[in-house]
Design an enzyme around this catalytic site. Structure first.
Site, PDB file in Angstrom:
ATOM      1  N   GLY A  38       0.778  -1.234   0.000  1.00  0.00           N
ATOM      2  CA  GLY A  38       0.000   0.000   0.000  1.00  0.00           C
ATOM      3  C   GLY A  38       0.805   1.276   0.000  1.00  0.00           C
ATOM      4  CB  THR A  39       4.347   2.111   0.387  1.00  0.00           C
ATOM      5  OG1 THR A  39       4.833   0.947  -0.269  1.00  0.00           O
ATOM      6  CG2 THR A  39       4.345   1.880   1.875  1.00  0.00           C
ATOM      7  CB  THR A  63       1.128  -1.069  -8.150  1.00  0.00           C
ATOM      8  OG1 THR A  63       1.378  -2.264  -7.412  1.00  0.00           O
ATOM      9  CG2 THR A  63       0.508  -1.421  -9.467  1.00  0.00           C
ATOM     10  CD  GLU A 120      -9.995   2.337  26.781  1.00  0.00           C
ATOM     11  OE1 GLU A 120      -8.905   2.870  26.510  1.00  0.00           O
ATOM     12  OE2 GLU A 120     -10.262   1.163  26.464  1.00  0.00           O
TER      13      GLU A 120
END
Ligand code: ADP
Ligand code: MG
Ligand code: ZN
Length: 627
Positions: free
Chosen positions: A210-211, A214, A429
């Site tokens: 995903g960097t 392509t 939390e």
């Protein structure tokens, strides 16, 4: 798509000839068969007999034979034609006259032409048409010619225009820089050849998924304005044995005919896996790889063919692929930094209508570790949210929510927690957040929430670094572990009972502690000894141990020691600040979400009040000073 005229028409002619021969054969056989059905040879004497018995209605006399049409009323014989060789019988006409049988010649040429047309040309046209239809369909289904086994059946197609340029790829400046040279080489290969430079044959794009690997390859083609052959490594090894190698051959042949051009092999690890180590071996893959190696050695790079490949598992690649003269350049396409993320967001927000309050820098800050694909996805999520809320512009809130959707999943407002559960989650939390605020080497708290999310979290605390970090100190890692264990610690000090809510915290804390021991050399016990190595760096791979079993059990001990220390520290911090823990938790239950500044102001107010009461409270240090 594919304009090489010579190449294409040559093949077409070959196929046309094949089709023609095939059709001719079919027609010939069919004609013979049909003739055999319709006509039957009889002896001349039988013919004379038939005349005498008045069985014949008509006779056609041609040069070499007589065609006889019988009167027969039988189902089976109706329409049948008999023939016999013509014997020079001077009485034939007399006999026919006597029997009152019609006779005449055959209108020679006419029938010949018509017969030829009906028997040969017409079927030929029909068959050619059907074949065309049938093969056309098959071709569509299989991606390429069925008549062409061994030729490429993978989807290799040359795009003449990828439509992507370097400006579409953001945050990868170094990668782009090293690819600019390749573009230049494709433009002016002659200049390089003249000076005697050996031209690069291939570059390997390496980085996490995903960097934009392509995307970068396409951008190189777009910038160079040359055809772009793109194929995925797995496409080489999907069908029959031996096909992969044939495809590689064909790919390179096509590429050389279309030079200058770029050949891009995506996910090359599918074929490029190291050959050593698998004894049984995958013959097909090995053959394909060997063919690839051979082709890369064989082709002449001065013609202007550049091979690009991408992978996120460079460590599994066969060493032979990385040798000089093959993929000798490695272009790292790593996760983008703060500036890079902002630039990527800018690229993707271009087509989206945004309100003036949007601050992309803020979003980039909130997304450390996100890759280009994540960021593109976030922008789209934000746009979807804006539409859902009937707005015509994306605002900052949409983007912030989108960040959380990517991190934690969508809000799940319909999940109703019981009041007890809500308490437990809130204290948990706030435990994380408070420990973070009380320790020095931690990132500031950005947000605390107890709104459940689809990805399983009942609540979460988001911390954000003030600036991009490339190094972590030992102190920071120790404090991080304390923060991770702070949730469970808060449950303990408040309720004296614990829940399943800490599973993920435990996993992460243990992983961090273990890495301190085995990879980062942060213990006295093991000093700087490397005990584990990470296998696939870009895929968050699991570490592999390089030590004896005895050592492994000592690693466990050391890890446990870190965990126990940190747990104790967290518990003590929270116990010492019990009032704050209770106060903030109440506020959180009431509001469900607290932002970082609200959270810090509660602590500050409390601190001031407390400071007035007793000036020797040293518990609250660290971030309180910064805020
Ligand atoms: P990879 O091949 O490295 O796995 P891709 O090139 O397929 O990643 O990226 C997927 C999508 O993510 C791209 O189509 C693009 O929309 C977006 N993207 C990824 N990296 C970048 C980047 N550096 N700049 C702009 N967009 C990017
Ligand atoms: Mg890819
Ligand atoms: Zn937790």
């Amino acid at each position: 798509m594919f304009n090489n005229k010579k190449f294409n028409s040559n093949k077409k002619w070959r196929y046309l000839i094949y089709y023609a021969l095939l059709a001719a054969m079919i027609i010939f056989v069919a004609n013979e068969y049909m003739n055999g059905l319709k006509s039957q040879h009889i002896k001349y004497s039988d013919f004379i007999n038939d005349i005498n018995q008045n069985k014949i209605s008509e006779v056609q006399i041609s040069k070499d034979k007589l065609i006889i049409i019988p009167k027969s009323q039988d189902e089976a014989d109706r329409g049948k034609v008999l023939y016999t060789e013509r014997i020079t019988d001077p009485d034939l006409i007399k006999k026919l006259d006597n029997a009152k049988i019609q006779y005449g010649g055959i209108p020679q040429e006419n029938t010949a032409i018509r017969g030829f047309f009906i028997n040969w040309v017409l079927p030929f046209i029909i068959i050619a048409f059907l074949l065309q239809l049938f093969l056309g369909k098959l071709n569509k289904k299989m991606g390429s010619g069925v008549m062409s086994f061994g030729k490429n059946t993978a989807k290799i197609y040359a795009e003449n225009e990828t439509g992507v340029n370097f400006k579409d790829v953001a945050g990868q400046e170094e990668a782009k820089e090293s690819l600019v040279e390749i573009v230049d080489f494709l433009h002016n290969s002659q200049r390089y050849v003249e000076i005697g430079a050996r031209l690069p044959k291939g570059a390997l794009l390496v980085g996490p998924p995903g960097t934009g690997k392509t995307l970068l390859a396409k951008a190189v083609a777009g910038e160079a304005k040359v055809p772009f052959f793109s194929i995925s490594g797995s496409a080489f090894v999907e069908m029959f044995v031996g096909m992969g190698a044939a495809r590689v051959r064909d790919l390179f042949q096509q590429a050389q005919e279309k030079a200058p051009c770029i050949v891009f092999i995506d996910e090359i690890d599918a074929i490029g896996k190291s050959r050593e180590g698998n004894i049984s071996g995958n013959d097909e893959r090995e053959q394909t790889l060997n063919q690839l190696l051979a082709e890369m050695d064989g082709f002449d790079s001065s013609k202007g063919v550049v091979i690009l490949a991408a992978t996120n598992r460079p460590e599994v690649l066969d060493k032979a692929l990385l040798r000089p003269g093959r993929f000798d350049r490695r272009v790292i396409v790593d996760r983008p930094d703060l500036k890079g993320r902002e630039d990527i967001l800018k690229v993707h927000i271009k087509g989206v209508k945004v309100s003036p309050d949007v601050d992309l820098n803020n979003i980039a800050k909130a997304t450390p570790g996100a890759v280009g694909a994540d960021l593109a996805n976030m922008i789209n999520e934000a746009a979807l949210r804006a539409v859902k809320n009937h707005r015509s512009q994306v605002n900052q809130e949409d983007l912030e929510e989108a960040v959380e959707v990517i991190i934690a999943g969508k809000e799940k407002k319909d999940r109703i927690l019981s009041p007890e559960e809500k308490q437990q989650v809130a204290f948990h939390e706030v435990g994380h957040a408070l420990v973070a605020a009380l320790l020095k080497h931690t990132d500031p708290v950005h947000k605390i929430t107890i709104v459940p999310r689809t990805m399983g979290a009942l609540g979460y605390t988001m911390q954000l670094p003030e600036e991009e970090k490339y190094l972590n100190t030992k102190e920071e890692m120790m404090d991080q572990i304390c923060v991770m264990l702070g949730g469970r610690s808060a449950e303990e000090v408040r309720f004296n009972s614990i829940s399943t809510g800490a599973a993920n915290d435990i996993e992460r804390a243990t992983q961090t502690a273990r890495r301190m021991v085995t990879i980062y050399g942060m213990t006295d016990r093991f000093d700087m000894m490397g005990l584990e190595s990470i296998q696939n760096k870009y895929l968050n791979g699991r570490p592999v141990q390089n030590c004896s079993i005895e050592t492994a059990s000592i690693i466990d001990e050391e890890t446990l020691k870190i965990i126990k220390e940190s747990h104790k520290k967290s518990r003590k911090l929270l116990k010492d600040n019990m009032d704050l823990l209770i106060g903030i938790s109440k506020k959180l239950i009431e509001k469900e979400t607290l932002m970082g500044d609200e959270f810090m102001s509660i602590i500050r107010d409390y601190n001031e009040k407390k400071g007035k009461e007793s000036s020797d409270n040293k518990a609250l240090t660290s971030h309180l000073e910064d805020v």
